[in-house]
Write a protein that holds these residues in place. Structure first.
Motif, PDB file in Angstrom:
ATOM      1  N   PRO A 162       9.909 -11.998   1.568  1.00 25.74           N
ATOM      2  CA  PRO A 162       9.364 -12.658   2.755  1.00 25.74           C
ATOM      3  C   PRO A 162       8.816 -14.034   2.410  1.00 25.74           C
ATOM      4  O   PRO A 162       8.477 -14.320   1.258  1.00 25.74           O
ATOM      5  N   ARG A 163       8.701 -14.879   3.410  1.00 31.22           N
ATOM      6  CA  ARG A 163       8.146 -16.209   3.210  1.00 31.22           C
ATOM      7  C   ARG A 163       6.640 -16.138   2.967  1.00 31.22           C
ATOM      8  O   ARG A 163       6.085 -16.946   2.228  1.00 31.22           O
ATOM      9  N   ILE A 164       6.000 -15.159   3.598  1.00 32.20           N
ATOM     10  CA  ILE A 164       4.545 -15.083   3.533  1.00 32.20           C
ATOM     11  C   ILE A 164       4.105 -13.625   3.510  1.00 32.20           C
ATOM     12  O   ILE A 164       4.720 -12.770   4.152  1.00 32.20           O
ATOM     13  N   VAL A 165       3.069 -13.331   2.721  1.00 32.95           N
ATOM     14  CA  VAL A 165       2.578 -11.962   2.557  1.00 32.95           C
ATOM     15  C   VAL A 165       1.110 -11.909   2.975  1.00 32.95           C
ATOM     16  O   VAL A 165       0.296 -12.721   2.523  1.00 32.95           O
ATOM     17  N   PHE A 166       0.778 -10.948   3.853  1.00 28.59           N
ATOM     18  CA  PHE A 166      -0.583 -10.736   4.305  1.00 28.59           C
ATOM     19  C   PHE A 166      -1.112  -9.442   3.691  1.00 28.59           C
ATOM     20  O   PHE A 166      -0.439  -8.414   3.741  1.00 28.59           O
ATOM     21  N   ALA A 167      -2.323  -9.499   3.149  1.00 30.09           N
ATOM     22  CA  ALA A 167      -2.932  -8.311   2.551  1.00 30.09           C
ATOM     23  C   ALA A 167      -4.334  -8.123   3.128  1.00 30.09           C
ATOM     24  O   ALA A 167      -5.178  -9.020   3.029  1.00 30.09           O
ATOM     25  N   ASP A 168      -4.573  -6.975   3.753  1.00 32.74           N
ATOM     26  CA  ASP A 168      -5.859  -6.685   4.384  1.00 32.74           C
ATOM     27  C   ASP A 168      -6.656  -5.745   3.486  1.00 32.74           C
ATOM     28  O   ASP A 168      -6.381  -4.552   3.426  1.00 32.74           O
ATOM     29  N   GLU A 169      -7.616  -6.290   2.754  1.00 29.28           N
ATOM     30  CA  GLU A 169      -8.437  -5.528   1.814  1.00 29.28           C
ATOM     31  C   GLU A 169      -7.557  -4.652   0.904  1.00 29.28           C
ATOM     32  O   GLU A 169      -7.726  -3.427   0.853  1.00 29.28           O
ATOM     33  N   PRO A 170      -6.622  -5.255   0.173  1.00 30.67           N
ATOM     34  CA  PRO A 170      -5.667  -4.454  -0.607  1.00 30.67           C
ATOM     35  C   PRO A 170      -6.281  -3.656  -1.745  1.00 30.67           C
ATOM     36  O   PRO A 170      -5.645  -2.735  -2.256  1.00 30.67           O
ATOM     37  N   THR A 171      -7.517  -3.981  -2.148  1.00 25.32           N
ATOM     38  CA  THR A 171      -8.156  -3.225  -3.234  1.00 25.32           C
ATOM     39  C   THR A 171      -9.312  -2.373  -2.725  1.00 25.32           C
ATOM     40  O   THR A 171     -10.047  -1.786  -3.509  1.00 25.32           O
ATOM     41  N   GLY A 172      -9.464  -2.286  -1.399  1.00 25.77           N
ATOM     42  CA  GLY A 172     -10.618  -1.612  -0.818  1.00 25.77           C
ATOM     43  C   GLY A 172     -10.728  -0.140  -1.153  1.00 25.77           C
ATOM     44  O   GLY A 172     -11.835   0.404  -1.210  1.00 25.77           O
ATOM     45  N   GLY A 179      -8.524  -2.060  -9.007  1.00 29.60           N
ATOM     46  CA  GLY A 179      -8.411  -3.115  -8.005  1.00 29.60           C
ATOM     47  C   GLY A 179      -8.143  -4.469  -8.639  1.00 29.60           C
ATOM     48  O   GLY A 179      -7.301  -5.239  -8.161  1.00 29.60           O
ATOM     49  N   GLU A 180      -8.848  -4.757  -9.730  1.00 30.17           N
ATOM     50  CA  GLU A 180      -8.639  -6.027 -10.435  1.00 30.17           C
ATOM     51  C   GLU A 180      -7.219  -6.123 -10.978  1.00 30.17           C
ATOM     52  O   GLU A 180      -6.555  -7.162 -10.850  1.00 30.17           O
ATOM     53  N   ASP A 181      -6.756  -5.045 -11.591  1.00 32.88           N
ATOM     54  CA  ASP A 181      -5.403  -5.036 -12.160  1.00 32.88           C
ATOM     55  C   ASP A 181      -4.350  -5.192 -11.060  1.00 32.88           C
ATOM     56  O   ASP A 181      -3.370  -5.931 -11.218  1.00 32.88           O
ATOM     57  N   THR A 182      -4.553  -4.476  -9.951  1.00 29.00           N
ATOM     58  CA  THR A 182      -3.601  -4.527  -8.845  1.00 29.00           C
ATOM     59  C   THR A 182      -3.549  -5.922  -8.225  1.00 29.00           C
ATOM     60  O   THR A 182      -2.468  -6.449  -7.935  1.00 29.00           O
ATOM     61  N   MET A 183      -4.719  -6.526  -8.043  1.00 33.00           N
ATOM     62  CA  MET A 183      -4.760  -7.866  -7.459  1.00 33.00           C
ATOM     63  C   MET A 183      -4.110  -8.886  -8.379  1.00 33.00           C
ATOM     64  O   MET A 183      -3.406  -9.801  -7.922  1.00 33.00           O
TER      65      MET A 183
END
Length: 225
Positions: A162-172, A179-183
């Motif tokens: 995709p041209r653009i990726v949206f992430a809503d609290e992806p490590t929440g 979370g740090e590793d995933t981000m």
């Protein structure tokens, strides 16, 4: 000179009518540049998720326009907008949203199945190797860890290029280390494939790594760096 990929012009969002109306987002302008990592921060209820949904084509604004590659996405009909979301936009949610009855492989390849396209096996291998889940493709989501489920969700969002990726609290829903590793993997993958990344987060450590920090308070965009 940087190229614009996404532009919001005087977008606002009001829920309800009359005395019960709630203005979740006040008229605001915003520009996102191609290849940029932008973070959206603010307290709970400030309008972060509303903004993300409007920018991502999931929620029509009450007023204003959202231009993706110069096209007003809310001037499109429902079918055209759905096609844009499938082909130009990737979404990553806090709750993973994987289908429990499908394998990890099939969950990742859903964007291809929905568009009746031949899966990109080379991209699948590359992404899952980078994300460390190449050995989990035949497993069901319930048989892998939360961190691995989120990595599968990241792969699903990125695999269609995709041209653009949206992430809503992806490590929440992840512990701090996971979370740090995933981000870190998410930002590395987006950079590897030249994708623009917009992340809603409560984590200041994640936010400050972005090229642009978008702060929202009481529905107003008050800071863009």
């Amino acid at each position: 000179m940087k190229d614009k990929i996404l532009e919001a012009v005087q977008i606002s969002k009001t829920y309800g009518e009359g005395e019960s109306a709630v203005q979740a987002l006040k008229a605001s302008d915003l520009t996102i540049w191609k290849g940029e990592f932008a973070s959206i921060i603010g307290s709970s209820g400030s309008g972060k998720s509303t903004l993300l949904k409007i920018l991502g084509g999931l929620l029509p604004p009450t007023t204003g326009n959202v231009l993706l590659d110069g096209q007003d996405i809310y001037a499109m009909n429902a079918e055209q907008l759905a096609q844009v979301r499938r082909q130009k936009i990737g979404f990553i949610f806090q709750d993973f949203r994987l289908f429990p009855e499908y394998t990890v492989r099939d969950n990742i390849l859903i964007p291809f199945y929905l568009d009746h396209r031949t899966p990109d096996e080379q991209m699948l291998r590359k992404l899952t190797e980078i994300l460390g889940i190449a050995e989990k493709l035949d497993a069901r989501p319930s048989r892998i860890s939360g961190g691995q489920q989120q990595r599968a969700a990241i792969a699903r969002a990125l695999i269609g290029k995709p041209r653009i990726v949206f992430a809503d609290e992806p490590t929440g829903n992840l512990d701090t280390r996971t979370g740090e590793d995933t981000m870190k993997l998410l930002t590395e993958c987006a950079a590897e494939f030249g994708q623009t990344l917009i992340v809603v987060t409560h984590n200041p450590e994640i936010a400050k790594k972005a090229q642009q920090i978008i702060r929202i308070e009481d529905g107003c965009i008050i800071k863009g760096l």
